[in-house]
Motif scaffolding. Structure first.
Motif, PDB file in Angstrom:
ATOM      1  N   ASP A 148      34.255  44.295  32.280  1.00 35.51           N
ATOM      2  CA  ASP A 148      33.916  45.244  33.364  1.00 35.51           C
ATOM      3  C   ASP A 148      35.178  45.632  34.109  1.00 35.51           C
ATOM      4  OD1 ASP A 148      31.309  45.132  32.834  1.00 35.51           O
ATOM      5  OD2 ASP A 148      30.675  44.148  34.703  1.00 35.51           O
ATOM      6  N   PHE A 149      36.027  44.592  34.356  1.00 29.23           N
ATOM      7  CA  PHE A 149      37.242  44.803  35.132  1.00 29.23           C
ATOM      8  C   PHE A 149      38.145  45.834  34.447  1.00 29.23           C
ATOM      9  CE2 PHE A 149      41.751  43.526  35.505  1.00 29.23           C
ATOM     10  CZ  PHE A 149      41.954  43.830  36.829  1.00 29.23           C
ATOM     11  N   VAL A 150      38.326  45.638  33.143  1.00 33.52           N
ATOM     12  CA  VAL A 150      39.205  46.559  32.420  1.00 33.52           C
ATOM     13  C   VAL A 150      38.671  47.984  32.540  1.00 33.52           C
ATOM     14  CG1 VAL A 150      40.095  47.189  30.144  1.00 33.52           C
ATOM     15  CG2 VAL A 150      40.054  44.807  30.854  1.00 33.52           C
ATOM     16  N   LEU A 174      45.677  54.565  45.066  1.00 35.20           N
ATOM     17  CA  LEU A 174      46.233  54.053  43.809  1.00 35.20           C
ATOM     18  C   LEU A 174      47.161  52.877  44.078  1.00 35.20           C
ATOM     19  CD1 LEU A 174      45.942  55.072  40.930  1.00 35.20           C
ATOM     20  CD2 LEU A 174      48.044  56.353  41.211  1.00 35.20           C
ATOM     21  N   SER A 175      47.996  53.056  45.079  1.00 37.70           N
ATOM     22  CA  SER A 175      48.970  51.990  45.333  1.00 37.70           C
ATOM     23  C   SER A 175      48.269  50.740  45.872  1.00 37.70           C
ATOM     24  CB  SER A 175      50.076  52.514  46.244  1.00 37.70           C
ATOM     25  OG  SER A 175      49.974  51.986  47.507  1.00 37.70           O
ATOM     26  N   ARG A 176      47.151  50.923  46.647  1.00 42.67           N
ATOM     27  CA  ARG A 176      46.396  49.751  47.134  1.00 42.67           C
ATOM     28  C   ARG A 176      45.824  48.950  45.966  1.00 42.67           C
ATOM     29  NH1 ARG A 176      44.409  52.738  51.348  1.00 42.67           N
ATOM     30  NH2 ARG A 176      42.402  53.144  50.362  1.00 42.67           N
ATOM     31  N   ILE A 224      46.065  44.062  42.489  1.00 44.19           N
ATOM     32  CA  ILE A 224      46.203  43.383  41.197  1.00 44.19           C
ATOM     33  C   ILE A 224      47.484  42.556  41.170  1.00 44.19           C
ATOM     34  CG2 ILE A 224      46.432  43.718  38.702  1.00 44.19           C
ATOM     35  CD1 ILE A 224      44.883  46.374  39.089  1.00 44.19           C
ATOM     36  N   LEU A 225      48.584  43.174  41.588  1.00 45.96           N
ATOM     37  CA  LEU A 225      49.875  42.463  41.519  1.00 45.96           C
ATOM     38  C   LEU A 225      49.909  41.277  42.476  1.00 45.96           C
ATOM     39  CD1 LEU A 225      52.473  45.339  41.196  1.00 45.96           C
ATOM     40  CD2 LEU A 225      51.616  43.805  39.436  1.00 45.96           C
ATOM     41  N   LEU A 275      38.217  42.554  42.980  1.00 44.37           N
ATOM     42  CA  LEU A 275      39.472  41.848  43.287  1.00 44.37           C
ATOM     43  C   LEU A 275      39.784  41.839  44.785  1.00 44.37           C
ATOM     44  CD1 LEU A 275      41.833  43.106  40.453  1.00 44.37           C
ATOM     45  CD2 LEU A 275      40.866  40.840  40.712  1.00 44.37           C
ATOM     46  N   GLY A 276      39.243  42.821  45.510  1.00 45.29           N
ATOM     47  CA  GLY A 276      39.604  42.986  46.922  1.00 45.29           C
ATOM     48  C   GLY A 276      39.355  41.739  47.744  1.00 45.29           C
ATOM     49  N   LEU A 277      38.160  41.182  47.665  1.00 46.18           N
ATOM     50  CA  LEU A 277      37.828  40.009  48.490  1.00 46.18           C
ATOM     51  C   LEU A 277      38.577  38.769  48.026  1.00 46.18           C
ATOM     52  CD1 LEU A 277      33.997  40.357  49.225  1.00 46.18           C
ATOM     53  CD2 LEU A 277      35.936  40.805  50.726  1.00 46.18           C
ATOM     54  N   ASN A 278      38.801  38.688  46.706  1.00 45.92           N
ATOM     55  CA  ASN A 278      39.546  37.536  46.193  1.00 45.92           C
ATOM     56  C   ASN A 278      40.962  37.549  46.772  1.00 45.92           C
ATOM     57  OD1 ASN A 278      41.383  36.467  43.655  1.00 45.92           O
ATOM     58  ND2 ASN A 278      39.551  35.259  44.017  1.00 45.92           N
ATOM     59  N   LEU A 279      41.530  38.735  46.877  1.00 40.68           N
ATOM     60  CA  LEU A 279      42.877  38.836  47.452  1.00 40.68           C
ATOM     61  C   LEU A 279      42.848  38.481  48.942  1.00 40.68           C
ATOM     62  CD1 LEU A 279      45.835  39.504  47.091  1.00 40.68           C
ATOM     63  CD2 LEU A 279      45.317  41.878  47.601  1.00 40.68           C
TER      64      LEU A 279
END
Ligand code: ADP
Length: 492
Positions: A265-267, A313-315, A320-321, A452-456
């Protein structure tokens, strides 16, 4: 032998012989029948007395010999010198004694051997028992469920995980037919089929679902045939036929499957998330290049859209990074005194266009106090942006998003809450919200995302800054995400 006993034997024999001789001559010395009869009776009595004396003497002598023998024998049995020598005068008894000694010595040797064998067996038993307990402990330490059935399809071995998973008591399951212990028909059939059709050394993998605690879990079931007997095993292995039991291992792969699904799903989500702002940037740039924006106002509008999409886009790329940097421990943390109210203002300013586009009211609860934390400004800023961006994403048009700061003087923490009047999170999803790639199934249609947002946010607040992040939510009413950070000390 005592002199009395020898004398009585000699006397008895002599009296008997003399009387017998007398009897032989009686008919020749008298014609009188009465005298003859009296003489015969007297002679017979004498013979009787003689024989009795001789027997008494002989028996007495044998008894005293035996007593002496027994005494010597006992002495020998207790380790003193051989008893046979004590009978030098009596050959028969000496031989008897020597033979008894030999027999006893042979028996003693056998008994010694039996004792040492018994000791060896006891040691082997103890070693086997220790090995069995060790193997049992290893089996019970496994998270996977293990059930071993024998040639009669009875449960030979099972571990605690199997008991818990398949709902049986370990103690009472052993030596019972497997279909009375396990109640899942598919599993019973798999074991039966493997035993009947399989051969030693072969392994089957089957994916099987089991209903546990009201929901389905997926298991990787490994079935392999074994032979109890090593000899049979060797022959069987060469022929590939003999099977005496089946080892069944059940490994819970529910989480693995979910993660695999999340990754795929992520990909697709990441590709979509990257492509959407990129396509929009390209489209507006093309229009600018083609001169489609003729007046300054339209051009400014296009520039703003391009800037907004580029930021989005940069967010995403930052999310991810940063996750991978924090997880691999290579992130550089630049701590400084950060004014949280100011940071929140900046984040709200950036998110306002997105909120307005969705007709969502976005504001902050004014705070008179100037709160500072000693933190990495960019990271905290990204955490606040992620929370506000989510609140807008998961709130229907007409809703409200509020950012509030509170200070807990007692705990010396500053708490930042992002409160929305959005769709809320079902209770079952709440514990998983901060996991990587996790997305609430019901929300997937509402907004695109990567999970990924909350995990970060969690990584930034907890791993990097030693703070804490929590969520409370009610479906249909809204959610409140709060993170707390230690207040900056004067010394920092
Ligand atoms: P995503 O990119 O999917 O938004 P996040 O990690 O930011 O990933 O969030 C994970 C999931 O948590 C989201 O997919 C959504 O289902 C849920 N979620 C996050 N924030 C909110 C919110 N404010 N209200 C309701 N659900 C939310």
């Amino acid at each position: 032998m005592s002199a009395g006993k020898s004398l009585s034997i000699g006397l008895g024999v002599a009296v008997t012989l003399c009387t017998a001789a007398l009897l032989a001559v009686v008919p020749h010395v008298t014609d009188d029948a009465a005298t003859g009869l009296a003489l015969i009776i007297a002679a017979s009595l004498l013979i009787g007395v003689g024989v009795a004396a001789a027997v008494w003497g002989y028996v007495g002598r044998q008894i005293s010999n035996l007593r002496r023998g027994a005494t010597h024998f006992e002495a020998w049995a207790q380790g003193e010198k051989s008893g046979a020598g004590a009978f030098q005068g009596d050959r028969a008894l000496a031989e008897l004694m020597a033979s008894a000694e030999r027999t006893i010595a042979a028996l003693r040797k056998k008994s010694d051997q039996a004792v040492s064998q018994r000791r060896e067996i006891e040691i082997q038993c103890r070693i086997s028992e220790a090995e069995r307990r060790h193997a049992e402990a290893i089996l019970n330490s496994l998270a996977d469920a293990v059930v071993v059935t024998d040639a009669f399809n009875e449960v030979a071995v099972a571990n605690e995980a199997a008991g818990r998973l398949l709902g049986f008591e370990l103690g009472s399951a052993l030596r019972r037919p497997v279909d009375r212990v396990i109640h899942d028909p598919t599993l019973i059939k798999l074991i039966k089929d493997t035993r009947e059709g399989g051969s030693t050394g072969l392994r089957r993998h089957v994916e099987h679902k089991l209903g546990i605690g009201g929901h389905d879990s997926t298991f990787d079931v490994t079935l392999s045939c074994v032979s109890d007997n090593r000899a049979v095993d060797a022959v069987a292995a060469s022929q590939g036929t003999e099977t005496t039991g089946v080892v069944t291992i059940l490994r819970d792969i529910t989480r693995e499957k979910e993660i695999a699904e999340m990754k795929s799903d992520f990909v697709s989500n990441v590709s979509h998330e990257l492509r959407t702002p990129l396509s929009s940037i390209k489209a507006y740039l093309e229009m600018l290049v083609d001169g489609e924006a003729q007046d300054e106002k339209t051009r400014m509008e296009f520039y703003n859209i391009i800037q907004g999409e580029a930021n989005r886009l940069s967010r995403l790329i930052d999310n991810i990074l940063n996750i991978s940097r924090i997880e691999s421990g290579v992130v550089k943390v630049q701590r400084e005194h950060v004014s949280l109210p100011q940071l929140i203002k900046d984040a709200i300013d950036v998110m306002l266009p997105q909120a307005r586009a969705k007709q969502i009211e976005l504001n902050e609860v004014p705070t008179p106090v100037f709160f500072q934390v000693f933190a990495d400004r960019d990271m905290i800023y990204q955490a606040i942006l992620n929370l506000i961006s989510n609140a807008i994403k998961y709130t229907h048009p007409g809703g409200r998003v509020t950012v509030a700061i509170k200070v807990d003087e007692h705990a010396r923490t500053v708490n930042v809450s992002v409160i929305d009047t959005g769709v809320g999170v079902p209770p079952a999803d709440l514990p998983h919200l901060f996991e990587k790639f996790y997305r609430v199934a019901d929300h997937k249609k509402m907004a695109k995302g990567t999970g990924l947002g909350l995990n970060l946010v969690k990584h930034i607040v907890e791993t990097v800054h030693g703070g804490h992040v929590t969520v409370t939510s009610e479906v249909g009413k809204g959610s409140t995400f709060t993170f707390s950070l230690p207040m900056a000390d004067a010394a920092q």
